[in-house]
Write an enzyme that holds these catalytic residues in place. Structure first.
Site: not given
Lengths: 540, 540
Positions: A343, A375, A490
């Site tokens: 960001e 793993h 937004k």
């Protein structure tokens, strides 16, 4: 500017022929012992990076050409660093270092002193709040993005220091399932809700808060006795009639840099106590001081971290970075750094000119704790076709005092053996007659080590990363403190919410041509609401 | 082979000039409604990928040239698919689809029938086990890598279906802090420990199991009454004297493909009940059947997912993939897919020739749930310098029945509005006078949607991803079923463990020249054990 620095040209030249970590004898104990620095109880070992002294000298020159110490001084002095020239931009100061300073010093700017003093007022309120809420068992934090991720990661990291019988929950998503599962685990009568919104206007936060308030009211509990607020002074949510306490933050604290403010303070002091919170701030502040005052670049931990990152990103052209703490308490840490770096520095505009840049900025950050990652996706890091640089974090002691010797070693020693083994195997690789057992090696990494994962260590670690983000932004010449990239989504989301609103009333989808794609998605989803799951599964 | 396919050459040509999603009017409701497929209650919408019909036709040809259906048939028939020609390799069958088949069908191979029958025995044992352990409240799973990650992610995904008053914990790390924090949350007298190790020889698992056993013994509890085992028949841990029940798995089930075996069955049936587990397997099996029998590629969901991924990876040269479920219950899902894809296809050797390949394989997988990600690293995805393709997952209904209308919309509708808005904004971008508010767009993505996150939906979703991994492996011509890349680290870790063992006795570090780098790391860490954290912090 970045591409025009003399050191940039030289480093590009050097990157054509970087050191080969796989060469017989190249990785040696001498190299490991020599390429290191030490501060605030931390050691950084970087002998497994693909650098030599000439690269290092030129990286140091790069930091000089970019005048990083001047900019760091400006930042810590709270000059207006959040800006982009020739563009409308936020034009704000950057104050996350000032609010965690340990005292007023003579060389502090007026602005930093003021921020420090304001933060002291909040810290006093916090100390009193913690002492007066001993009857509460649970805290639910209502916050999104920068208002929860750092606090979540750090509160988990300090699990060994939690007060027993207290729990902490993060309602970090407007998803109704999120709040539903939290409500199953808490007793509302013993719960504090901390609502966190700097602007006091975020759609998701208001919706979550309302949902929680309704539940308190259903139980006959007065929300005012249970809700506290962290917000900007004068925001729409700065209303003492609605909250038992209001803590303030300021527009000079960006969300992803806000852990050291009350955004982190309220939850972490609730779960660990105020003293632990103070220790955390001390660690962060010590590392800030070091970042600014240690002018010997080779000894400056955040600056070295920043320069090694830029070497890997811009000169070796590696576009990812994997962060792997060998501590299960830090399993959300890479997520916070992903937010902090991506960001801050996922940008493409020059701060000085307001024009587009023509080089790469922030890599993609990912990671999980070790040994889990080993793993799992480490297969691709060892033998895949993308070269991924790594940063490891390790601790001499575990947080808890319950380790045991099993088959001749402590489990902590087994854990650390795996950490060292990864750094070595990824650097050296392995030749083999069998192509399937060939490891190309030459995967660069560095390692951060300290004694134990204390609050102080965690604070200094946070500051290490925050100051790397800042130093890298200074070198790339971008604004690390705004986030324009979240706005477009937004805007469109709000339009779709309006469509849903009218759909709830009319039961029809709108006909706004400019929203045809939005409505197409809504229709495709709606279509699933009436379908039996099997009807389209013809082979089932 | 991959690079020699005719369709490869053609696709390379087409990739020089892919469709532009940002072009005025290009992204339309028609495109969204047209570019979709539907199966097992899922829809895949891919109108926001950078493809057109010509690309799609050539991707289909690619799947034909690679003969993916033949290979899928071989896999589901349990031919030996885990091999690399001309190299020593595991030479095993691949059986994760066979063990979740819903019945014996006439066109099943002998091997698949046998695996099916063996798995039915284990399922019966599991059903009985679940009915006989109603007095237990907690389960601790002792497993690492493939033995825990899928089960953890899926058990979290099905949170809404958990039995109340039961909890599930994963001791997935040798880190002593991991077990310490689990022990704080459970009552040992009401706890089942499920130890999971196919080979029965993993260092970490043995150490964790011993640590847990010691705690039961300290409390006067007999481990045998509390411990169950999931392992291969005849493994060192296949010992009925030590466990109240032993469930079997087989060498034809790779760790990362083992969720459908007792590795997932034991924990998920414990926490959700056996019926939920059966529904999960049914969803997975239905998608397996679809993957094999739907020969119309445009309707085959896993194959389309595989081909779109290969277009982005090998032709648009994008080396990452971000997976973003808009459901907080799926917050660990990207982590499981990271393991599944990167461990399966993070390879560099041709399965047919045993020689090195000269093209890119698995990208770096990362992701978190939405809306969390939006407020975090999405800044870099919108405006940064790395183009990241995305895969979204969304649900019409939440799992819990507690959603509320707030300010005119359900919170689920707000959540979905954000999902659609991201796909649109990342595809279209935004032009602006202000470079800081410019969004380049053209970020490709696809979307998976279904009604609700049920056990059936979760099973079919898992199979979707598992079959993508297999299809992509077939097309790249690599072995998706081994994991040689984890061996070198283990080897070196074991040597360091031996060093720690002798260090515990002699209090000295060894002098083995061949381990000088290993010992250098050990010494650097040891040095921190005696240091006060502040002593080297000269500016603090």
């Amino acid at each position: 500017m970045f591409r025009e620095y003399k050191s940039f040209i030289k480093l590009q030249e050097l990157a054509k022929n970087p050191v080969d970590l796989t060469k017989e004898g190249f990785l040696s104990s001498e190299r490991i012992h020599e390429m290191k620095l030490e501060i605030c109880g931390w050691k950084m070992l970087y002998g497994t990076e693909r650098i030599d002294n000439e690269v290092l000298e030129n990286l140091i020159k790069l930091s000089e050409e970019a005048r990083v110490f001047l900019k760091m001084k400006d930042m810590q002095d709270m000059k207006v660093m959040n800006f982009v020239s020739n563009c409308k931009s936020e034009e704000r100061m950057v104050g996350h270092t000032a609010i965690r300073a340990q005292s007023i010093s003579s060389n502090m700017s007026k602005e930093a002193k003021e921020a420090y003093e304001e933060s002291q007022v909040e810290l006093k309120k916090l100390e009193e709040f913690v002492s007066k809420t001993s009857e509460f068992k649970h805290m639910v934090v209502c916050g999104i993005g920068g208002s929860y991720l750092g606090a979540l990661a750090i509160s988990k990291a300090l699990k060994g220091l939690h007060k027993t019988n207290r729990t902490l929950h993060f309602a970090s998503n407007v998803d109704p399932d999120k709040i539903a599962t939290i409500l199953e685990e808490i007793d509302l009568s013993k719960t504090i809700v901390a609502v966190i919104s700097k602007s006091g206007g975020t759609m998701e936060i208001k919706a979550q808060e309302q949902m929680l308030k309704n539940r308190f009211l259903e139980k006959g509990l007065n929300p005012k006795d249970h809700f506290v607020m962290v917000t900007g002074k004068g925001s729409p949510m700065d209303n003492p009639l609605l909250y038992r306490e209001i803590f303030y933050m300021w527009d000079f604290i960006g969300g992803r840099y806000s852990v050291s403010s009350m955004v982190g303070g309220v939850p972490i002091a609730f779960i660990c106590g105020f003293d632990v919170w103070s220790e955390f701030l001390k660690g962060a502040s010590d590392m800030d001081t070091h970042a600014l005052h240690e002018k010997d670049v080779k000894k400056n931990m955040p600056l070295m971290g920043a320069l090694l990152g830029i070497w890997n990103r811009n000169f070796l052209n590696l576009n990812t970075l994997c962060i792997v703490p060998y501590s299960s308490s830090l399993d959300l840490w890479a997520g916070h750094i992903q937010q902090l770096y991506m960001e801050s520095n996922g940008k493409r505009v020059s701060q000085d000119s307001g024009k587009f840049i023509d080089f790469s900025t922030c890599p993609i950050i990912f990671g999980t704790c070790g040994t889990e990652g080993q793993h799992s996706y480490f297969q691709a890091i060892h033998q895949g076709t993308v070269t991924v640089p790594l940063e490891y974090i390790g601790f001499f002691n575990p947080q808890h005092n319950t380790d045991q010797e099993i088959e001749g070693t402590l489990n902590q020693e087994k854990l650390l053996s795996n950490l060292f083994a990864q750094a070595i195997s990824l650097a050296r690789g392995q030749s083999s007659e069998n192509p399937n057992q060939y490891f190309p090696g030459n995967r660069p990494s560095r390692m951060l080590l300290t004694n134990t994962l204390s609050a102080y260590a965690m604070g200094s670690l946070l500051s290490y990363y925050e100051n790397i983000a800042a130093f890298q932004g200074f070198i790339w010449g971008i604004n690390s403190f705004d986030q324009e990239g979240v706005q477009l989504g937004k805007l469109i989301a709000n339009k779709i919410v309006e469509e849903y609103k009218s759909h709830r009333i009319t039961k029809k989808f709108g006909a706004d041509k400019s929203l045809d794609v939005e409505i197409a998605f809504m229709k495709e989803l709606e279509d699933l609401s009436t379908k039996d799951r099997h009807e389209n599964s013809k082979f089932a």
